[in-house]
Design a protein around this motif. Structure first.
Motif, PDB file in Angstrom:
ATOM      1  N   GLU B  54       0.871  -1.110   0.074  1.00  0.00           N
ATOM      2  CA  GLU B  54       0.051  -0.079  -0.103  1.00  0.00           C
ATOM      3  C   GLU B  54       0.732   1.195   0.057  1.00  0.00           C
ATOM      4  O   GLU B  54       2.009   1.203   0.545  1.00  0.00           O
ATOM      5  CB  GLU B  54      -0.856   0.067   1.337  1.00  0.00           C
ATOM      6  N   PRO B  55       0.396   2.206  -0.559  1.00  0.00           N
ATOM      7  CA  PRO B  55      -0.670   2.702  -1.516  1.00  0.00           C
ATOM      8  C   PRO B  55      -0.786   2.247  -2.790  1.00  0.00           C
ATOM      9  O   PRO B  55      -1.729   2.436  -3.483  1.00  0.00           O
ATOM     10  CB  PRO B  55      -0.763   3.902  -1.113  1.00  0.00           C
ATOM     11  N   ALA B  56       0.490   1.500  -3.297  1.00  0.00           N
ATOM     12  CA  ALA B  56       0.373   1.133  -4.763  1.00  0.00           C
ATOM     13  C   ALA B  56      -0.836   0.131  -5.176  1.00  0.00           C
ATOM     14  O   ALA B  56      -1.360   0.617  -6.309  1.00  0.00           O
ATOM     15  CB  ALA B  56       1.560   0.474  -5.112  1.00  0.00           C
ATOM     16  N   LEU B 134      -5.844   8.708   0.909  1.00  0.00           N
ATOM     17  CA  LEU B 134      -4.286   8.184   0.498  1.00  0.00           C
ATOM     18  C   LEU B 134      -3.024   9.041   1.139  1.00  0.00           C
ATOM     19  O   LEU B 134      -2.156   8.662   1.308  1.00  0.00           O
ATOM     20  CB  LEU B 134      -4.170   7.879  -0.786  1.00  0.00           C
ATOM     21  N   SER B 197       4.466   2.512  -4.102  1.00  0.00           N
ATOM     22  CA  SER B 197       3.721   3.843  -3.769  1.00  0.00           C
ATOM     23  C   SER B 197       3.822   4.841  -5.054  1.00  0.00           C
ATOM     24  O   SER B 197       4.613   4.541  -5.798  1.00  0.00           O
ATOM     25  CB  SER B 197       4.165   4.529  -2.669  1.00  0.00           C
ATOM     26  N   MET B 210       5.524  10.656   2.996  1.00  0.00           N
ATOM     27  CA  MET B 210       4.767   9.549   2.285  1.00  0.00           C
ATOM     28  C   MET B 210       4.988   8.263   3.043  1.00  0.00           C
ATOM     29  O   MET B 210       5.617   8.138   4.141  1.00  0.00           O
ATOM     30  CB  MET B 210       5.738   9.474   1.114  1.00  0.00           C
ATOM     31  N   TRP B 211       3.873   7.591   2.904  1.00  0.00           N
ATOM     32  CA  TRP B 211       3.878   6.399   3.671  1.00  0.00           C
ATOM     33  C   TRP B 211       3.821   5.153   2.812  1.00  0.00           C
ATOM     34  O   TRP B 211       3.458   5.075   1.668  1.00  0.00           O
ATOM     35  CB  TRP B 211       2.689   6.172   4.572  1.00  0.00           C
ATOM     36  N   ILE B 212       4.604   3.947   3.136  1.00  0.00           N
ATOM     37  CA  ILE B 212       4.492   2.730   2.444  1.00  0.00           C
ATOM     38  C   ILE B 212       4.203   1.603   3.464  1.00  0.00           C
ATOM     39  O   ILE B 212       4.583   1.477   4.333  1.00  0.00           O
ATOM     40  CB  ILE B 212       5.798   2.425   1.898  1.00  0.00           C
TER      41      ILE B 212
ATOM     42  N   GLN D 392       1.381   8.108  -9.627  1.00  0.00           N
ATOM     43  CA  GLN D 392       2.315   6.955 -10.420  1.00  0.00           C
ATOM     44  C   GLN D 392       2.642   7.548 -11.610  1.00  0.00           C
ATOM     45  O   GLN D 392       3.887   7.380 -12.142  1.00  0.00           O
ATOM     46  CB  GLN D 392       1.200   5.554 -10.438  1.00  0.00           C
TER      47      GLN D 392
END
Lengths: 194, 353, 279, 559
Positions: B54-56, B134, B197, B210-212, D392
C-alpha cells in the motif's frame, strides 16, 4: 473614393487603437500580477534584514504626483478635442512634470534604501521582490513619460492637433493604466507588506 | 473527522485478496509475466500492475476503475466515429448533390453535455475520496520513521530511530507502515517506487511525507522521477522488503561501527588522510563528510553510485580511478591516485561490510 | 489615414507600404538583450539599431501613414464570379415545408426536465424514508445509507450510528442528490423522446438498471466490501421509483409536436428521408 | 468537388520574377499579412525539422538499453532543445502564421490591424529562435566550447538557478524565449484587434468562421499566459545576473513558486497550441463532409469554456509536489471539467460527419486521424487528472505519450491537414494527393508505433528524461518499437517536403476554390492579391460562398 483596409463595424466606439491599447494593457496587467504575487508570497519570508517595516515610508508625494497626473492627462485630451492647443500643451506639460516628480521621488527613495539602509536586490527576498516590482512600475512610468513628452513636443510644435486627439487619448490610456498599477503596488508594498 | 481516520486504519490492515492481484495481472498479463521472470535477476520491471505494497495497490484499484470508465467512453465514441466515416463515405461517382444541411440540435448538445457532467461528478467524488484516504500528514502509530534526502545523484537514507545512515538501498520490514520524510540537499528530485507507492517530489526547503506498507518480501526497484541534472537517469533506488526478524538483523548490522581489518590498515590510513573524508563518513574513522554517501557499511549494498554499477572490488577500482567512466558527470572527482594507492583504497573499502 | 483618393478602385488600392523599420527595431532589441550573455558592446550596437528602427517606424506613421499603390489584378487573373453550383441540395422532409431547419422541432421544455428531476428525487426520498421507517424504525437510516452510496469515499463507515441524524452527512447527501436528480431530469427531457418504443420503459427501468450496475462495479473496485453494506434491492427499487416518476412527469409535459413516428437518427437531427427532393 | 479546379496557368505565375535580391528585399520589408503568415509557417517548419532531428537522436539513444551513442549531457540538451523548439519555435509560429494568413481573408479585410507590428512580431519570434540556437555555438560556460541549455523545457528552479546551472546556456534559453515571447504577444494583440474591428459589413460576431472565433480565444489566452512566463523569466534573469533570490532556495526562495508561475503559463499554453488544431479541423471537416458545422454556437461556447477553465487547472502538472488534500482535489476536479467542453467539440465534429458526404481527401484524412487521437489524448488526460493515479504516472513515459498525443496526434496532424487544405490558396498550386496519402499513412503508423507504446513504458515504471536504462527493466522491447516508429514519422515528413518541392516543379494549378468551400478566402484568387479583395465583400451568413453557390437555398434563411 476612399478604400480603407476594411470597413469597421462600429467605428466610433471600438476602433483599432482602442482595442489594441486595451489588449496591451491586459497583457501588461498579467505581467505585473506575477510580480505582485511574488511580492505577496515572500512577505515576511526574508532570512535577514532589513524588513519592510524598518525602512519603507509611505510615499505620499509620489502618490499625489502620479494620481493627479492622471487627471491632468485627461484634461489635456479634453482640451485637444476642443482644439484648445494652448490648454492642452499646459495640461500635458503639467502631466510630464508630475510624472517626472514621481520618478524623482522613487529615485530618492531608492537612494536612501541603497545607501542609507544597505538594501539592494541581492540583500534578501524583500529587496528582490521590492526592487523588481517597484522598478518595473517605474520603468513603465518612464515609458509613459517618454510618450507624453513626444506628444507634448508635437503639440508645442503644432504638429499634433485636434485630429490626433484619438491617438493622444490612447497614450493617456496607457498613463491611466500605469497609474492604476501604482495603486496596486502601493497597496501591496506599502500597506499590506508593512 | 474521526470516521476518516477509522477508514485509514482499515486500509492498512486489509489483506489484499489474491484475486485482485490476479485481475490486475490479467489486465496486462504479458507485461506482468515478464516482470516476474526477471525480478530475481536484480532488477525486474517496476510495473504499476505488480503492486507489492500500500498505497500502490489502492492506486492500482482506483486506476483500474478510471481505465474502465475511459475504455467505455473510448469504445462508444470511437465506434461512432468509425461507423460514421464508413457509412457516410462519398460514393466514387459524384452525383453533384449536397447532403442535407443540419445546423444543430439543442437537445443533443444538452445530452452530450449533461452525461459528461454526471461522469465528472462521479469521478470527482471518487477521486476526492481517494486523495483524502491516501494522503497521511502525520505518522501512524507504530510506524517506522525514515528520512530520505535527495542529492545530485544519489539517495541518503537515514533511520533516525535507529541512529544510522545509509544510501540508495531502502530496507523496510514487511507489514509495518514506513513513514518517509523527503527532503532535498540541492535541486528537486522525485522519489518513486512504482510497485510500492506513487511518486512524491523531494524539494529543497520543504519536507514532504509519504507512507508505504509493504505486503511482500523481495527486492524492488525505483528511481528519481524528476529531472535533476546530468545523471538523473542513474539516480536509482532499490527497496528490500524483509521479514521483520531479518529487518532487525539488518538494523543491528548497520548500527555497528565500520569494521577494522588489519590487512587493510594501509588503505584505511590512505582514506583518512586524503580528500575522501571531506565528503564521506565512515563511522569509527571519520564523521565529518556529509556531501557523499556514508560508506560505513558500503559492501552491504548491492550497487555502486546509486545503481550505476554492481558493487564489487573490481568496479570500485574503476570507480576510484575514473568515476566518469561509470557515471559521466557524477559529483565524485577522480582522485588522481596511483594504481597501487587505488588498489589499497579499494581493498579497504571492500572490507567495509 | 485611409484617405487617399483614387480614380476608381478597379485600378488599384493603396496599402501600408513595406518598411524595414520593424526589422531594425527587432534586431536592435534582441541585440540589447543578448548583450547580457555576450558583450556590452551589443548594448550600443543594439540600442543604435533599435533607435533607428523606432524613428523609422515613427516616420512611417506620422504625419501620414506611408502607403504604397498596388495596381489591381488584370481581369484575367481575378477569381471569377461565383456561379451557382449545378446539382442541388437534398432537403429534409421533417419540419415545415420540407425545409432545412434546426432539429428536432418541438420538444419537452427543459423546465419539464427540471420538474421531472425534482419530482423523481422527492419520490425517491419519500419511498426511502418510508422504507427506513418501516424496516429500521428510523427514516434517517436509509438517508445515511444513500449518503454512503454517493459519498462512500469520505469515510462514512456503516454502523449503528447510521440510524441517527447527522447534519453534515444529510446535507452533503442532499446536495449531491438534488444536483444529480436535476441533471438526470435534463438528460431525460432531451433524450427520452428520441428513443424508440416506450419512454417509460427506457427512463423508468433500463436507465436506472444501467447506472445501478455501473455504480455496483465502481464501488466494488474502489472500495471492496463497501458494496456489501448496501441493500441492492432497495437501491434498485429506489432508482426505478426515480426513473418512473421523472419519466412520467416529463412525458406528461406539453409537447407541441411529437416526432415519435420518426427513427432515432432523424429525431436526433442527423439524418432524414430523401423522399421530397424539391421544395 | 474538383469541378472548379482549374488547369489554366495563372498570369502571375507566368510573369518573370524579379531578381532574387529584389525578391529577398520584398520579403524582408513586407508588412503584408499573407507574406508574414507564410514566413511564420515556413520558419515553423524549418524548426520542426530541427526539432525532429533532435527527437530522432534521442530515440536512437533509447532504442537499446545502456546505449552509449550519446553522452548524458548531450541527451539532456537534446530533450531541452526539442521541447523548447517544438513549443515555442514550431507550435507558436505555425499557429500564428495560419492566423495571420487567414483571419483577414476570412473576415473580409485587406490586412491585419497593425501591419508593421505584425512584421515586428515575426522578426522578434525568428530572432528568439536564432538566439536559442546560438547557444550551441556561443554560450561559453564551464564546459568550454558552446553548449545548449540542459535544464528541461520547463527549467525547474533551482536546477536552472546560478548555483546548479553555471555558464550561459540557461541564459540563452531565457533570452531566446523572452524575445520570441514579445513576438507572440504582439501577434495576439494584432489578431484580437483585427477580429474585433476589421470585419466586413455583415460579418457579425455570430457569423465569424469558427477558425476566427477560436483564434480569438487563443489570442486572449496568449495575452493572459505569456506575460506570466515573461515575468517569471525576468525573475530568473535577475536571479542569475543580479543576485536576486526569487528562486534561490539557499536564501529562502521557493522552488515551487517557479512551478506555479511556469504552469500558470504552461497549461494555458497547451490550449493555445491545441485550440488552433480545433480551428483547422472545424473548417476542414464541414467542407469535406459537405455539411455545415453541427452546433456552431455550442462550438463557440465550448471554446470559450475551455479558455476559461484553462486558467484554473495549472497545478495538475504539480500533483507530485505535495499540494495538500484541498488543492489536489480542486485541481483534479477542475481538470476533469475540461473534458466536458472538449467532449462537446468531439461530438459536434462527429455529428457534422454524420449524414454528410465524406470525401476522404488528404486534409480530411489528417482531421479524422486527429479526432481519434485527440479522443485518446483526452481520455489519458482524464486518467492523469485523477491525482492518486497521477502520483504514479506523472513524470513517466505515460505523460510523454499523453502530451505527444495532444501535440502531435492533435496539433501536428491538423497542421498537416491545414497545409494540404490551404496550400492551394497560398500558392495557387495543389499538393499531390498521392504523396499526401503516403505522407498520412507513414506518419499515422509511425506516430502510433512511437507514442502508443510509450503508454506502456510509463505503466512499466520508466521515468521521462533518462538518457539510459538498464537492460533488466523489461522496457527494451517497447523502446525499440518506439524508436522504429520515429523513422516512419521522419519518412512521412520527408514525403511532405518532397510534395512541397513537387508542387513548384510540376505545378498543378488550383484555381480560386479547389475544394468547393464556403468561407471568404476562397472567393479571391489563389494566391490572393496584396489587397485580398478588390471590393470589400458583404456577407449575410456564416457561409457566404454557400449563399452564392445556392442562391435558391441560402444559409441566412436558416441560421
Amino acid at each position: 473614393m476612399t478604400q480603407p483596409l476594411a470597413l469597421p463595424m462600429e467605428p466610433a466606439t471600438w476602433n483599432r487603437g482602442r482595442v489594441g491599447m486595451a489588449c496591451l494593457i491586459f497583457g501588461e496587467s498579467t505581467f505585473f500580477s506575477v510580480f505582485v504575487v511574488a511580492y505577496l508570497f515572500y512577505i515576511g519570508k526574508s532570512a535577514s534584514g532589513p524588513q519592510p517595516s524598518d525602512v519603507l515610508e509611505f510615499p505620499v508625494f509620489a502618490t499625489v504626483c502620479l494620481l493627479s497626473s492622471s487627471a491632468t492627462a485627461g484634461l489635456a485630451v479634453k482640451a485637444l478635442t476642443q482644439s484648445n492647443t494652448v490648454r492642452a500643451g499646459l495640461a500635458l506639460a503639467l502631466t510630464v512634470g508630475l510624472g517626472a516628480g514621481f520618478l524623482g521621488a522613487t529615485a530618492n527613495e531608492w537612494f536612501g534604501l541603497i545607501y542609507g539602509h544597505g538594501l539592494t536586490i541581492g540583500t534578501n527576498l524583500f529587496g528582490t521582490t521590492f526592487y523588481s516590482l517597484v522598478g518595473f512600475h517605474a520603468a513603465h512610468v518612464g515609458l509613459g513619460l517618454l510618450m507624453l513628452t513626444l506628444v507634448l513636443g508635437g503639440v508645442l510644435g503644432g504638429k499634433v492637433g485636434a485630429g490626433d486627439s484619438e491617438r493622444v487619448e490612447m497614450v493617456t490610456w496607457y498613463w491611466h493604466f500605469v497609474d492604476a498599477v501604482w495603486i496596486v503596488v502601493l497597496t501591496t508594498v506599502y500597506v499590506v507588506g508593512v | 473527522m474521526s470516521s476518516s481516520r477509522h477508514r485509514e486504519r482499515r486500509f492498512g490492515k486489509r489483506a489484499r485478496p489474491q484475486a485482485r492481484a490476479r485481475a490486475s495481472r490479467a489486465f496486462l498479463g504479458l507485461l506482468a509475466g515478464q516482470g516476474v521472470a526477471q525480478a530475481d535477476a536484480g532488477g525486474g520491471t517496476p510495473s504499476l500492475f505488480l503492486p507489492v505494497a500500500e498505497p500502490a495497490q489502492s492506486i492500482l484499484d482506483y486506476g483500474t476503475l478510471l481505465v474502465l470508465i475511459c475504455a467505455v467512453i473510448f469504445v462508444v465514441v470511437m465506434g461512432l466515429l468509425a461507423l460514421t466515416v464508413v457509412r457516410f463515405r462519398a460514393s466514387a461517382v459524384d452525383d453533384g448533390e449536397e447532403p442535407p444541411q443540419i445546423y444543430g440540435s439543442d437537445q443533443l448538445e444538452l445530452a452530450w453535455t449533461v452525461v459528461p457532467v454526471l461522469i465528472v461528478i462521479v469521478l470527482g467524488l471518487i477521486t476526492a475520496g481517494r486523495i483524502v484516504a491516501l494522503q497521511k500528514d502525520t505518522p501512524p502509530a507504530g510506524s517506522l520513521a525514515v528520512r530520505v534526502v535527495g542529492h545530485q545523484w544519489w539517495w541518503e537514507l537515514e533511520y533516525p530511530d535507529h541512529g544510522f545512515v545509509t544510501a540508495n538501498e531502502l530496507h523496510l520490514p514487511l507489514g509495518q507502515v514506513a513513514f518517509l520524510e523527503l527532503e532535498s540537499e540541492d535541486v528537486i528530485h522525485s522519489f518513486w517506487l512504482p510497485q510500492l507507492s506513487g511518486k512524491l517530489d523531494v524539494i529543497p526547503n520543504r519536507t514532504n511525507t509519504m507512507w508505504i506498507e509493504p505486503q511482500k518480501t523481495g527486492m524492488f526497484v525505483g528511481q528519481c522521477a524528476e529531472y535533476c541534472g546530468t545523471q538523473h537517469a542513474n539516480m536509482l533506488l532499490r527497496v528490500f522488503v524483509h521479514a521483520p526478524e531479518d529487518f532487525e538483523r539488518w538494523v543491528r548490522d548497520q548500527q555497528q561501527e565500520a569494521r577494522r581489518v588489519a590487512a587493510h590498515a594501509e588503505g584505511r590510513a590512505l582514506f583518512a588522510t586524503t580528500a575522501c573524508v571531506n565528503c564521506h563518513t565512515v563511522r569509527g574513522l571519520s564523521e565529518i563528510g556529509s556531501f557523499g554517501p556514508d560508506l560505513t557499511h558500503l559492501m552491504s549494498r548491492t550497487t555502486l553510485a546509486a545503481g550505476a554499477a554492481v558493487n564489487d572490488e573490481a568496479r570500485l577500482v574503476d570507480w576510484l580511478t575514473d568515476p566518469d567512466h561509470i557515471k559521466p558527470g557524477a559529483r565524485m572527482p577522480a582522485m588522481k591516485l596511483s594504481d597501487a594507492q587505488i588498489a589499497r583504497l579499494a581493498g579497504y573499502l571492500s572490507s567495509l561490510e | 489615414m485611409d484617405s487617399e483618393a483614387l480614380a476608381s478602385p478597379a485600378e488599384g488600392l493603396s496599402l501600408p507600404a513595406p518598411t524595414s523599420a520593424p526589422l531594425y527595431l527587432a534586431v536592435g532589441l534582441a541585440l540589447m538583450l543578448v548583450s547580457l550573455v555576450t558583450s556590452v558592446l551589443f548594448v550600443w550596437a543594439g540600442g543604435g539599431l533599435a533607435l533607428w528602427g523606432a524613428v523609422g517606424w515613427w516616420r512611417e506613421m506620422f504625419p501620414e501613414e506611408a502607403k504604397e499603390f498596388v495596381p489591381a489584378q488584370a481581369e484575367s487573373e481575378r477569381a471569377p464570379e461565383i456561379v451557382p453550383v449545378p446539382g442541388h441540395v437534398r432537403n429534409l422532409v421533417v419540419g415545415e415545408g420540407g425545409h432545412r431547419v434546426r432539429l428536432p422541432l418541438e420538444y419537452h421544455p427543459y423546465s419539464a426536465g427540471l420538474k421531472g428531476g425534482i419530482a423523481g428525487g422527492l419520490a425517491m426520498a419519500l419511498v426511502a424514508g418510508v422504507h427506513g421507517w418501516l424496516t429500521q424504525g428510523s427514516a434517517w437510516h436509509v438517508f445515511n445509507g444513500f449518503a454512503l452510496i454517493v459519498l462512500p469515499f469520505f469515510g462514512v463507515a456503516p454502523g449503528p450510528e447510521l440510524a441517527g441524524f447527522h447534519a453534515g452527512i444529510a446535507l452533503s447527501a442532499a446536495v449531491v442528490h438534488v444536483v444529480l436528480s436535476l441533471l438526470i431530469g435534463l438528460v431525460y427531457a432531451s433524450v427520452l423522446p428520441m428513443l424508440p418504443g416506450h419512454p417509460r420503459l427506457w427512463g423508468g427501468i433500463v436507465a436506472p438498471l444501467v447506472w445501478t450496475g455501473a455504480g455496483f462495479v465502481s464501488i466494488e473496485l474502489v472500495e471492496p466490501g463497501a458494496a456489501e453494506s448496501i441493500q441492492w434491492t432497495v437501491f434498485i427499487v429506489l432508482q426505478i421509483v426515480f426513473g418512473m416518476t421523472a419519466g412520467e412527469v416529463i412525458s406528461r409535459s406539453e409537447r407541441v409536436k411529437t416526432l415519435q413516428s420518426f427513427p432515432l437518427v432523424a429525431r436526433a437531427g442527423f439524418e432524414v428521408d430523401i423522399e421530397g427532393d424539391e421544395l | 468537388m474538383s469541378a472548379s479546379t482549374e488547369t489554366r496557368v495563372p498570369e502571375a505565375a507566368k510573369r518573370t520574377t524579379a531578381g532574387w535580391s529584389q525578391s529577398l528585399h520584398d520579403w524582408v520589408t513586407t508588412v503584408d499579412h499573407k507574406r508574414l503568415g507564410i514566413l511564420y509557417i515556413a520558419a515553423g517548419f524549418f524548426f520542426l525539422v530541427i526539432g525532429g532531428v533532435e527527437a530522432i537522436l534521442m530515440r536512437a539513444q533509447l532504442a537499446v538499453p545502456a546505449n552509449t551513442l550519446l553522452e548524458p549531457q548531450e541527451f539532456n540538451r537534446l530533450f531541452t532543445m526539442h521541447g523548447t523548439t517544438m513549443v515555442f519555435l514550431v507550435g507558436m509560429p505555425i499557429i500564428t502564421g495560419f492566423g495571420n494568413y487567414l483571419i483577414p481573408l476570412m473576415i473580409g479585410a485587406r490586412d491585419m490591424a497593425f501591419p508593421r507590428l505584425n512584421a515586428w512580431g515575426f522578426w522578434m519570434f525568428l530572432l528568439g529562435g536564432i538566439v536559442l540556437y546560438m547557444s550551441y555555438f556561443a554560450s561559453m560556460g564551464l564546459y568550454g566550447a558552446g553548449t545548449a541549455p540542459d535544464v528541461g523545457w520547463f527549467a525547474y528552479a533551482p536546477l536552472a538557478g546560478k548555483a546548479f546551472s553555471r555558464g550561459n546556456a540557461t541564459d540563452y534559453w531565457i533570452l531566446g524565449i523572452l524575445i520570441s515571447g514579445f513576438g507572440s504577444v504582439s501577434g495576439a494583440i494584432n489578431m484580437v484587434t483585427t477580429t474585433l474591428t476589421m470585419r466586413c459589413p455583415g460579418m457579425k460576431m455570430n457569423r465569424l468562421p469558427l477558425f476566427v472565433w477560436m483564434m480569438l480565444v487563443v489570442s486572449f489566452l496568449i495575452l493572459l499566459a505569456l506575460p506570466v512566463l515573461t515575468g517569471a523569466q525576468v525573475m530568473l534573469l535577475f536571479d542569475r545576473f543580479m543576485g536576486a533570490h526569487f528562486f534561490d532556495t539557499q536564501a529562502g526562495g521557493d522552488a515551487v513558486l517557479w512551478q506555479h508561475f511556469f504552469w500558470f503559463f504552461g497549461h494555458p499554453e497547451v490550449y493555445i497550441l491545441m485550440i488552433p488544431g480545433f480551428a483547422y479541423a472545424s473548417e476542414i471537416i464541414p467542407v469535406f463532409s459537405r455539411k455545415v458545422i453541427f452546433g456552431y454556437s455550442f462550438m463557440v461556447a465550448a471554446t470559450i469554456a475551455i479558455g476559461l477553465v484553462a486558467v484554473g487547472v495549472w497545478a495538475h502538472h504539480m500533483f507530485t509536489v505535495g499540494l495538500g488534500k484541498g488543492l489536489s482535489v480542486w485541481f483534479a476536479v477542475m481538470t476533469m471539467i475540461v473534458g466536458i467542453p472538449t467532449g462537446i467539440k468531439l461530438f459536434n465534429w462527429i455529428a457534422t460527419l454524420y449524414g454528410g458526404k465524406i470525401l476522404l481527401r488528404t486534409p480530411m484524412l489528417f482531421c479524422i486521424g486527429f479526432i481519434g487521437q485527440f479522443l485518446v489524448a483526452g481520455l489519458s488526460g482524464i486518467l492523469l487528472s485523477g491525482a492518486p493515479l497521477n502520483w504514479q504516472l506523472s513524470d513517466s513515459y505515460f505523460v510523454v505519450a499523453h502530451f505527444h498525443y495532444v501535440l502531435i496526434g492533435g496539433l501536428v496532424f491538423t497542421i498537416f491537414g491545414a497545409c494540404y487544405y490551404w496550400f492551394p490558396k497560398m500558392t495557387g498550386r495543389m499538393l499531390s494527393e498521392r504523396l499526401g496519402r503516403w505522407h498520412f499513412w507513414l506518419f499515422f503508423v509511425g506516430f502510433h508505433l512511437t507514442f502508443t507504446t510509450m503508454h506502456v513504458q510509463g505503466v512499466l515504471g520508466m521515468p521521462r528524461r533518462i538518457y539510459t536504462y538498464p537492460a533488466e527493466r523489461g522496457w527494451e522491447v517497447w523502446n525499440a518499437i518506439s524508436s522504429s516508429g520515429a523513422i516512419l514519422q521522419a519518412l512521412g515528413v520527408a514525403v511532405f517536403l518532397f510534395a512541397l518541392v513537387q508542387a513548384f516543379r510540376r505545378p498543378q494549378w488550383a484555381g480560386p476554390d479547389p475544394w468547393n468551400a464556403w468561407t471568404l478566402e476562397w472567393s479571391t484568387s489563389s494566391p490572393p492579391p496584396a489587397y485580398n479583395f478588390l471590393t470589400i465583400p458583404e456577407v449575410r451568413s456564416r457561409r457566404p460562398l454557400w449563399d452564392l453557390k445556392h442562391p435558391d437555398d441560402p444559409d441566412w434563411e436558416h441560421e
